[in-house]
Each structure stands twice: as C-alpha cells, then as structure tokens.
Write a protein that holds these residues in place. Sequence first.
Motif, PDB file in Angstrom:
ATOM      1  N   MET A  32       0.824  -1.204   0.000  1.00  0.00           N
ATOM      2  CA  MET A  32       0.000   0.000   0.000  1.00  0.00           C
ATOM      3  C   MET A  32       0.864   1.262   0.000  1.00  0.00           C
ATOM      4  O   MET A  32       0.448   2.289   0.501  1.00  0.00           O
ATOM      5  N   ILE A  33       2.069   1.183  -0.563  1.00  0.00           N
ATOM      6  CA  ILE A  33       2.926   2.359  -0.649  1.00  0.00           C
ATOM      7  C   ILE A  33       3.255   2.660  -2.104  1.00  0.00           C
ATOM      8  O   ILE A  33       3.110   1.824  -2.981  1.00  0.00           O
ATOM      9  N   VAL A  34       3.716   3.888  -2.344  1.00  0.00           N
ATOM     10  CA  VAL A  34       4.154   4.326  -3.665  1.00  0.00           C
ATOM     11  C   VAL A  34       5.548   4.908  -3.499  1.00  0.00           C
ATOM     12  O   VAL A  34       5.754   5.810  -2.689  1.00  0.00           O
ATOM     13  N   GLN A  35       6.496   4.379  -4.264  1.00  0.00           N
ATOM     14  CA  GLN A  35       7.866   4.889  -4.216  1.00  0.00           C
ATOM     15  C   GLN A  35       8.051   5.939  -5.302  1.00  0.00           C
ATOM     16  O   GLN A  35       7.549   5.789  -6.410  1.00  0.00           O
ATOM     17  N   LEU A  36       8.786   6.992  -4.970  1.00  0.00           N
ATOM     18  CA  LEU A  36       9.126   8.054  -5.910  1.00  0.00           C
ATOM     19  C   LEU A  36      10.644   8.068  -6.026  1.00  0.00           C
ATOM     20  O   LEU A  36      11.339   8.410  -5.063  1.00  0.00           O
ATOM     21  N   THR A  37      11.151   7.636  -7.194  1.00  0.00           N
ATOM     22  CA  THR A  37      12.593   7.485  -7.386  1.00  0.00           C
ATOM     23  C   THR A  37      13.008   8.057  -8.738  1.00  0.00           C
ATOM     24  O   THR A  37      12.196   8.633  -9.450  1.00  0.00           O
ATOM     25  N   GLY A  38      14.262   7.833  -9.091  1.00  0.00           N
ATOM     26  CA  GLY A  38      14.776   8.268 -10.379  1.00  0.00           C
ATOM     27  C   GLY A  38      15.596   9.524 -10.244  1.00  0.00           C
ATOM     28  O   GLY A  38      16.404   9.656  -9.317  1.00  0.00           O
ATOM     29  N   LYS A  39      15.395  10.465 -11.166  1.00  0.00           N
ATOM     30  CA  LYS A  39      16.165  11.709 -11.181  1.00  0.00           C
ATOM     31  C   LYS A  39      15.613  12.692 -10.154  1.00  0.00           C
ATOM     32  O   LYS A  39      15.020  13.724 -10.485  1.00  0.00           O
ATOM     33  N   VAL A  40      15.781  12.329  -8.898  1.00  0.00           N
ATOM     34  CA  VAL A  40      15.354  13.171  -7.785  1.00  0.00           C
ATOM     35  C   VAL A  40      16.503  13.250  -6.784  1.00  0.00           C
ATOM     36  O   VAL A  40      17.324  12.343  -6.700  1.00  0.00           O
ATOM     37  N   ASN A  41      16.550  14.329  -6.038  1.00  0.00           N
ATOM     38  CA  ASN A  41      17.575  14.450  -4.996  1.00  0.00           C
ATOM     39  C   ASN A  41      17.235  13.610  -3.779  1.00  0.00           C
ATOM     40  O   ASN A  41      18.122  13.166  -3.068  1.00  0.00           O
ATOM     41  N   TYR A  42      15.941  13.408  -3.534  1.00  0.00           N
ATOM     42  CA  TYR A  42      15.497  12.634  -2.382  1.00  0.00           C
ATOM     43  C   TYR A  42      14.464  11.614  -2.828  1.00  0.00           C
ATOM     44  O   TYR A  42      13.383  11.986  -3.275  1.00  0.00           O
ATOM     45  N   ASP A  58       3.091  18.574  -4.376  1.00  0.00           N
ATOM     46  CA  ASP A  58       3.856  18.734  -3.135  1.00  0.00           C
ATOM     47  C   ASP A  58       4.900  17.638  -2.964  1.00  0.00           C
ATOM     48  O   ASP A  58       6.013  17.891  -2.499  1.00  0.00           O
ATOM     49  N   PHE A  59       4.557  16.424  -3.338  1.00  0.00           N
ATOM     50  CA  PHE A  59       5.485  15.312  -3.191  1.00  0.00           C
ATOM     51  C   PHE A  59       6.654  15.434  -4.163  1.00  0.00           C
ATOM     52  O   PHE A  59       7.791  15.127  -3.822  1.00  0.00           O
ATOM     53  N   LEU A  60       6.372  15.906  -5.366  1.00  0.00           N
ATOM     54  CA  LEU A  60       7.432  16.114  -6.344  1.00  0.00           C
ATOM     55  C   LEU A  60       8.373  17.222  -5.900  1.00  0.00           C
ATOM     56  O   LEU A  60       9.589  17.127  -6.088  1.00  0.00           O
ATOM     57  N   GLU A  61       7.829  18.273  -5.292  1.00  0.00           N
ATOM     58  CA  GLU A  61       8.666  19.350  -4.778  1.00  0.00           C
ATOM     59  C   GLU A  61       9.547  18.861  -3.639  1.00  0.00           C
ATOM     60  O   GLU A  61      10.718  19.223  -3.540  1.00  0.00           O
ATOM     61  N   THR A  62       9.013  18.013  -2.771  1.00  0.00           N
ATOM     62  CA  THR A  62       9.780  17.469  -1.663  1.00  0.00           C
ATOM     63  C   THR A  62      10.926  16.593  -2.171  1.00  0.00           C
ATOM     64  O   THR A  62      12.026  16.621  -1.630  1.00  0.00           O
ATOM     65  N   ALA A  63      10.683  15.837  -3.229  1.00  0.00           N
ATOM     66  CA  ALA A  63      11.704  14.956  -3.790  1.00  0.00           C
ATOM     67  C   ALA A  63      12.787  15.734  -4.539  1.00  0.00           C
ATOM     68  O   ALA A  63      13.875  15.212  -4.766  1.00  0.00           O
ATOM     69  N   GLU A  64      12.521  16.961  -4.892  1.00  0.00           N
ATOM     70  CA  GLU A  64      13.441  17.831  -5.628  1.00  0.00           C
ATOM     71  C   GLU A  64      13.915  17.171  -6.923  1.00  0.00           C
ATOM     72  O   GLU A  64      15.007  16.609  -7.011  1.00  0.00           O
ATOM     73  N   ILE A  65      13.101  17.286  -7.947  1.00  0.00           N
ATOM     74  CA  ILE A  65      13.383  16.706  -9.260  1.00  0.00           C
ATOM     75  C   ILE A  65      14.578  17.414  -9.897  1.00  0.00           C
ATOM     76  O   ILE A  65      14.678  18.637  -9.857  1.00  0.00           O
ATOM     77  N   GLU A  66      15.464  16.631 -10.495  1.00  0.00           N
ATOM     78  CA  GLU A  66      16.638  17.188 -11.162  1.00  0.00           C
ATOM     79  C   GLU A  66      16.204  17.956 -12.406  1.00  0.00           C
ATOM     80  O   GLU A  66      15.198  17.627 -13.043  1.00  0.00           O
ATOM     81  N   SER A  67      16.982  18.960 -12.778  1.00  0.00           N
ATOM     82  CA  SER A  67      16.593  19.868 -13.859  1.00  0.00           C
ATOM     83  C   SER A  67      16.527  19.205 -15.235  1.00  0.00           C
ATOM     84  O   SER A  67      15.815  19.673 -16.118  1.00  0.00           O
ATOM     85  N   ASP A  68      17.260  18.117 -15.454  1.00  0.00           N
ATOM     86  CA  ASP A  68      17.248  17.477 -16.769  1.00  0.00           C
ATOM     87  C   ASP A  68      16.158  16.422 -16.925  1.00  0.00           C
ATOM     88  O   ASP A  68      16.037  15.798 -17.986  1.00  0.00           O
TER      89      ASP A  68
END
Length: 164
Positions: A1-11, A91-101
């Motif tokens: 019941m969770i969703v992971q946010l990964t990839g080109k993110v700082n967090y 809000d979640f994307l902002e918290t993860a800090e997506i890389e500029s590219d």
Amino acid sequence: MIVQLTGKVNYQITLDPTVWIFDDRKIEMESAFTASNDNPEEDSEEVLKQASTRWEREINQQSSKPPVNRSINRFEKEQILKGTYLMPIKDFLETAEIESDANQARLVLNNQEEVISLSLLKDSLFLFAENGKPIKDNGPVHVYFADGSNRQEPIKGVTKIIIE
C-alpha cells in the motif's frame, strides 16, 4: 500500500496513501473536476477566496512541513470517513526535488508501465480513498490528470513513479 518516488530526484521518498485521509491538502472527488460558469462574479470571488486560503496555508506550512491538521469534530470525522478523495501530486514532487534534466515519468503499475510527461504528472492527482477506505483493487493509488481528460479511465494500480 505504498508508492515509491525514485529516479532523477535528490530525495527518493516513499508515500503512504493510507495516512492522507485526514490531510488538509486532500480534495473531494466531486469538486476536483467541476467548474461552474453560471455567474462570473461569484467564480472570481471564489477563486480569490481559494487563493487567499492557499496563501495562508502556505505561510503557515513554511514553519511546519508536513502540514499539521486542524482539530476536527466528530461529525467532520464521520463525513471524512465516507468521502472519495484525491491528493495533488505536486507537493510530493517538490519534496523529492526533481533534477533539472528530467522530463518524463514512468509509472509502474501492478502489471505494466506507462510513461507520461513530467509537466502532466506535476498537475495530476492521486485517488487514494473511495468511500473513506483505501484503494484495495488496482491500488494503492489511481492517477487522474488535472484537466479531467482521463476521468473515465484513470491510470490504476500505481506502485512506483520513476522520474526520468
């Protein structure tokens, strides 16, 4: 019941949609995709009120993230536990800090993957509760685009979001 946010993110973050039911950022499904144009004056006044509320909430949240819920009475709690709710993804994307590219997102579903643009994802909403209960079938979340274009066929069963 969770969703992971990964990839080109700082967090890299892990989201638990089961705890969002009492979050002040949630939006009721009935009001998420409706726009009345009956009275333009009322619409502009309503937009102004909503902007004011968002501004006050943002100012209050600067000192405390995640948002602290205001206390609710028993009636409000009962109503909350009966509703169908969406949560903005932004809000979640902002918290993860997506890389500029980064420019797209790969949504990993229960049995496949779907790729969408990052700009489309930023304005999207997670359906996380139906009738006050977490999404069990094809869950933990469904993704709805903010414009409502996929309202009849949302992206279901999202378990991971990979920013690319």
